[in-house]
Design an enzyme around this catalytic site. Sequence first.
Site, mmCIF file in Angstrom:
data_model
loop_
_atom_site.group_PDB
_atom_site.id
_atom_site.type_symbol
_atom_site.label_atom_id
_atom_site.label_comp_id
_atom_site.label_asym_id
_atom_site.label_seq_id
_atom_site.Cartn_x
_atom_site.Cartn_y
_atom_site.Cartn_z
ATOM 1 N N ASP A 67 2.775 -4.178 1.053
ATOM 2 C CA ASP A 67 1.897 -4.459 2.190
ATOM 3 C C ASP A 67 0.787 -3.410 2.320
ATOM 4 O OD1 ASP A 67 3.320 -6.731 2.827
ATOM 5 O OD2 ASP A 67 4.719 -5.656 4.126
ATOM 6 N N GLY A 68 1.099 -2.156 1.978
ATOM 7 C CA GLY A 68 0.081 -1.101 2.046
ATOM 8 C C GLY A 68 -1.061 -1.394 1.085
ATOM 9 N N ARG A 72 -5.084 -2.209 1.838
ATOM 10 C CA ARG A 72 -6.205 -1.555 1.140
ATOM 11 C C ARG A 72 -7.132 -2.628 0.546
ATOM 12 N NH1 ARG A 72 -5.567 -0.468 -4.466
ATOM 13 N NH2 ARG A 72 -7.383 0.565 -5.339
ATOM 14 N N ASN A 141 -4.402 -4.781 10.471
ATOM 15 C CA ASN A 141 -3.170 -4.629 11.267
ATOM 16 C C ASN A 141 -3.439 -4.035 12.647
ATOM 17 O OD1 ASN A 141 -1.085 -5.548 9.662
ATOM 18 N ND2 ASN A 141 -0.340 -3.538 9.054
ATOM 19 N N ASP A 171 3.305 8.626 23.644
ATOM 20 C CA ASP A 171 3.025 9.191 22.312
ATOM 21 C C ASP A 171 1.727 8.619 21.750
ATOM 22 O OD1 ASP A 171 5.334 10.576 22.453
ATOM 23 O OD2 ASP A 171 6.361 9.566 20.801
ATOM 24 N N THR A 182 3.596 -7.779 13.619
ATOM 25 C CA THR A 182 4.927 -7.652 13.008
ATOM 26 C C THR A 182 5.109 -6.275 12.371
ATOM 27 O OG1 THR A 182 3.978 -8.833 11.133
ATOM 28 C CG2 THR A 182 5.395 -10.113 12.598
ATOM 29 N N TYR A 184 3.719 -2.015 13.233
ATOM 30 C CA TYR A 184 4.007 -0.927 14.175
ATOM 31 C C TYR A 184 4.220 -1.482 15.597
ATOM 32 C CZ TYR A 184 3.518 4.075 15.524
ATOM 33 O OH TYR A 184 3.718 5.356 15.946
ATOM 34 N N LEU A 186 5.449 -4.195 16.599
ATOM 35 C CA LEU A 186 6.801 -4.763 16.739
ATOM 36 C C LEU A 186 7.804 -3.643 17.001
ATOM 37 C CD1 LEU A 186 8.534 -7.578 15.675
ATOM 38 C CD2 LEU A 186 9.231 -5.840 14.068
ATOM 39 N N GLN A 241 -3.445 4.026 7.515
ATOM 40 C CA GLN A 241 -3.798 4.572 6.198
ATOM 41 C C GLN A 241 -4.942 5.577 6.250
ATOM 42 O OE1 GLN A 241 -4.327 1.183 3.599
ATOM 43 N NE2 GLN A 241 -2.119 0.899 3.431
HETATM 44 N N1 LIG Z 1 7.351 2.748 13.289
HETATM 45 C C1 LIG Z 1 6.703 1.838 12.584
HETATM 46 O O1 LIG Z 1 7.106 0.676 12.472
HETATM 47 C C2 LIG Z 1 5.400 2.206 11.956
HETATM 48 C C3 LIG Z 1 4.912 3.516 12.008
HETATM 49 C C4 LIG Z 1 3.665 3.775 11.435
HETATM 50 C C5 LIG Z 1 2.928 2.740 10.817
HETATM 51 N N2 LIG Z 1 3.450 1.489 10.784
HETATM 52 C C6 LIG Z 1 2.719 0.363 10.215
HETATM 53 O O2 LIG Z 1 2.440 0.563 8.862
HETATM 54 C C7 LIG Z 1 1.211 -0.085 8.588
HETATM 55 C C8 LIG Z 1 0.681 0.405 7.265
HETATM 56 O O3 LIG Z 1 1.513 -0.117 6.270
HETATM 57 P P1 LIG Z 1 1.790 0.674 4.900
HETATM 58 O O4 LIG Z 1 2.622 -0.209 4.047
HETATM 59 O O5 LIG Z 1 0.494 1.218 4.388
HETATM 60 O O6 LIG Z 1 2.586 1.927 5.431
HETATM 61 P P2 LIG Z 1 4.137 2.242 5.307
HETATM 62 O O7 LIG Z 1 4.480 2.371 3.868
HETATM 63 O O8 LIG Z 1 4.437 3.379 6.239
HETATM 64 O O9 LIG Z 1 4.742 0.869 5.847
HETATM 65 C C9 LIG Z 1 5.314 0.584 7.052
HETATM 66 C C10 LIG Z 1 6.145 -0.689 6.944
HETATM 67 O O10 LIG Z 1 5.433 -1.732 7.613
HETATM 68 C C11 LIG Z 1 5.372 -2.882 6.768
HETATM 69 N N3 LIG Z 1 4.167 -3.627 7.142
HETATM 70 C C12 LIG Z 1 2.862 -3.288 6.948
HETATM 71 N N4 LIG Z 1 2.064 -4.240 7.459
HETATM 72 C C13 LIG Z 1 2.885 -5.201 7.989
HETATM 73 C C14 LIG Z 1 2.662 -6.423 8.675
HETATM 74 N N5 LIG Z 1 1.446 -6.856 8.973
HETATM 75 N N6 LIG Z 1 3.737 -7.137 9.083
HETATM 76 C C15 LIG Z 1 4.992 -6.711 8.842
HETATM 77 N N7 LIG Z 1 5.271 -5.566 8.213
HETATM 78 C C16 LIG Z 1 4.224 -4.811 7.803
HETATM 79 C C17 LIG Z 1 5.369 -2.326 5.367
HETATM 80 O O11 LIG Z 1 5.814 -3.286 4.419
HETATM 81 C C18 LIG Z 1 6.400 -1.187 5.516
HETATM 82 O O12 LIG Z 1 7.713 -1.692 5.437
HETATM 83 C C19 LIG Z 1 0.363 0.245 9.784
HETATM 84 O O13 LIG Z 1 -0.716 -0.658 9.960
HETATM 85 C C20 LIG Z 1 1.377 0.197 10.901
HETATM 86 O O14 LIG Z 1 1.371 -1.068 11.548
HETATM 87 C C21 LIG Z 1 4.666 1.215 11.326
HETATM 88 N N1 LIG Z 2 -4.685 1.913 -7.109
HETATM 89 C C1 LIG Z 2 -4.605 2.652 -6.020
HETATM 90 N N2 LIG Z 2 -5.343 3.749 -5.900
HETATM 91 C C2 LIG Z 2 -5.299 4.491 -4.792
HETATM 92 N N3 LIG Z 2 -4.530 4.232 -3.737
HETATM 93 C C3 LIG Z 2 -3.769 3.148 -3.797
HETATM 94 C C4 LIG Z 2 -3.753 2.310 -4.937
HETATM 95 N N4 LIG Z 2 -2.882 1.287 -4.699
HETATM 96 C C5 LIG Z 2 -2.370 1.512 -3.481
HETATM 97 N N5 LIG Z 2 -2.907 2.605 -2.934
HETATM 98 C C6 LIG Z 2 -2.607 3.139 -1.601
HETATM 99 O O1 LIG Z 2 -1.227 3.443 -1.591
HETATM 100 C C7 LIG Z 2 -0.678 3.087 -0.331
HETATM 101 C C8 LIG Z 2 0.422 2.071 -0.509
HETATM 102 O O2 LIG Z 2 1.347 2.658 -1.281
HETATM 103 P P1 LIG Z 2 2.894 2.464 -1.055
HETATM 104 O O3 LIG Z 2 3.619 3.453 -1.902
HETATM 105 O O4 LIG Z 2 3.185 2.391 0.420
HETATM 106 O O5 LIG Z 2 3.110 1.088 -1.776
HETATM 107 P P2 LIG Z 2 2.898 -0.400 -1.424
HETATM 108 O O6 LIG Z 2 2.177 -0.979 -2.606
HETATM 109 O O7 LIG Z 2 2.284 -0.641 -0.099
HETATM 110 O O8 LIG Z 2 4.371 -0.901 -1.424
HETATM 111 P P3 LIG Z 2 5.541 -0.599 -0.424
HETATM 112 O O9 LIG Z 2 5.912 -1.957 0.093
HETATM 113 O O10 LIG Z 2 6.585 0.013 -1.328
HETATM 114 O O11 LIG Z 2 5.028 0.341 0.649
HETATM 115 C C9 LIG Z 2 -1.771 2.527 0.500
HETATM 116 O O12 LIG Z 2 -2.237 3.556 1.334
HETATM 117 C C10 LIG Z 2 -2.819 2.118 -0.507
HETATM 118 O O13 LIG Z 2 -4.086 2.200 0.054
#
Ligand SMILES: NC(=O)c1ccc[n+]([C@@H]2O[C@H](COP(=O)([O-])OP(=O)(O)OC[C@H]3O[C@@H](n4cnc5c(N)ncnc54)[C@H](O)[C@@H]3O)[C@@H](O)[C@H]2O)c1
Ligand SMILES: Nc1ncnc2c1ncn2[C@@H]1O[C@H](COP(=O)(O)OP(=O)(O)OP(=O)(O)O)[C@@H](O)[C@H]1O
Length: 294
Positions: A67-68, A72, A141, A171, A182, A184, A186, A241
């Site tokens: 999802d991250g 991006r 998001n 906070d 769904t 943060y 949530l 991010q």
């Molecule tokens: N306590 C929390 O739940 C918490 C804290 C900080 C950030 N976040 C969320 O993480 C997002 C960034 O995601 P990331 O993957 O780069 O960071 P991350 O790796 O910290 O991921 C947080 C989790 O949220 C999930 N997620 C991301 N977008 C989602 C969506 N739209 N619906 C359901 N799940 C989703 C990801 O798969 C991961 O399991 C932020 O936009 C924020 O909403 C959640």
């Molecule tokens: N090719 C890339 N170069 C630089 N940054 C990247 C690249 N691909 C992903 N990222 C950054 O890495 C972060 C996502 O990495 P992360 O390790 O959370 O994996 P993910 O692909 O979102 O899978 P996961 O579900 O395991 O979180 C995001 O901040 C995204 O912007």
Amino acid sequence: MENRVLLIVNTRKPTALELAYKLMGWSKKRGVSFVAPSHESAMLGLPEYDWNISINPVDFGIVLGGDGTFLRAARMVMDYEIPLYGINVGRLGFLATGNPQMAEEEIERILSGGYRIQRRRVLRGNVTRKGSLVHVLYALNDLVVTKGPLARLIEVESRVNDYFLSLFPADGIIVSTPTGSTAYALSAGGPILPPHVDAMVMVPICPHTLYARPLVLGPDDMISLIPKSDQKEIYLTQDGQLGYELMVKDRIDISLAKDKNVLTVELLEDNYFDLLREKLQWGNVSIRQGEEEW
Ligand SMILES: NC(=O)c1ccc[n+]([C@@H]2O[C@H](COP(=O)([O-])OP(=O)(O)OC[C@H]3O[C@@H](n4cnc5c(N)ncnc54)[C@H](O)[C@@H]3O)[C@@H](O)[C@H]2O)c1
Ligand SMILES: Nc1ncnc2c1ncn2[C@@H]1O[C@H](COP(=O)(O)OP(=O)(O)OP(=O)(O)O)[C@@H](O)[C@H]1O
């Protein structure tokens, strides 16, 4: 005509790179031409995408990551109306819903038209400092005003359409799109808004009051957040991010953007409510065999 597809890859994940190479082999046989953003292009040896899409349009974008990575990718395509389909080479896979084992079949289905497009609203945040606009940010998001690493409360004034709403000691405060509801929001107790609902939600994070509740607002509303605490280390994060340090009395005006959105590709057989049940383990009960469906 040959299909052109943008490939966006989390190049830090060996499994995503492996899948990218596998799809590149498949694309040659299938007559699909992949192009990639500059970083992926250098890593994978693919032609670099020219973002001047009026010259070089692509049919859609495939995102290999979690999802991250999808978030991006969304920031990359927001100005270009390129629909995105994510194949989950990550953990949850709520935005990147595709199955890596079925990647070729799923892309084939998209190429043959077996999909619909979901237009997703994004947030626009305008940050004003001492009367001047200092940042404009977009988020698929959420935009979050939050405290720094130490366990101190911050006070954030919130206004809706410039009417004073509250001064939350908390906070932080999350403002989320339906897509982000769904994520943060949530976790902080906010409601789930399916992506077709034209709304945004404001959710306080650990408010130190008994009255604070999440608030749902409409497509023409504006939420303003103004950090009031006289302390350092208050941040604004964009989709979790990118982060910006805020100063006391900065004003962040947040609304659903009128000038941008993100298009996502949904396979015809996929359904948002199945996704909620599967990914969020929401009532893990399917209709029991033999029971009538109504
Ligand atoms: N306590 C929390 O739940 C918490 C804290 C900080 C950030 N976040 C969320 O993480 C997002 C960034 O995601 P990331 O993957 O780069 O960071 P991350 O790796 O910290 O991921 C947080 C989790 O949220 C999930 N997620 C991301 N977008 C989602 C969506 N739209 N619906 C359901 N799940 C989703 C990801 O798969 C991961 O399991 C932020 O936009 C924020 O909403 C959640
Ligand atoms: N090719 C890339 N170069 C630089 N940054 C990247 C690249 N691909 C992903 N990222 C950054 O890495 C972060 C996502 O990495 P992360 O390790 O959370 O994996 P993910 O692909 O979102 O899978 P996961 O579900 O395991 O979180 C995001 O901040 C995204 O912007």
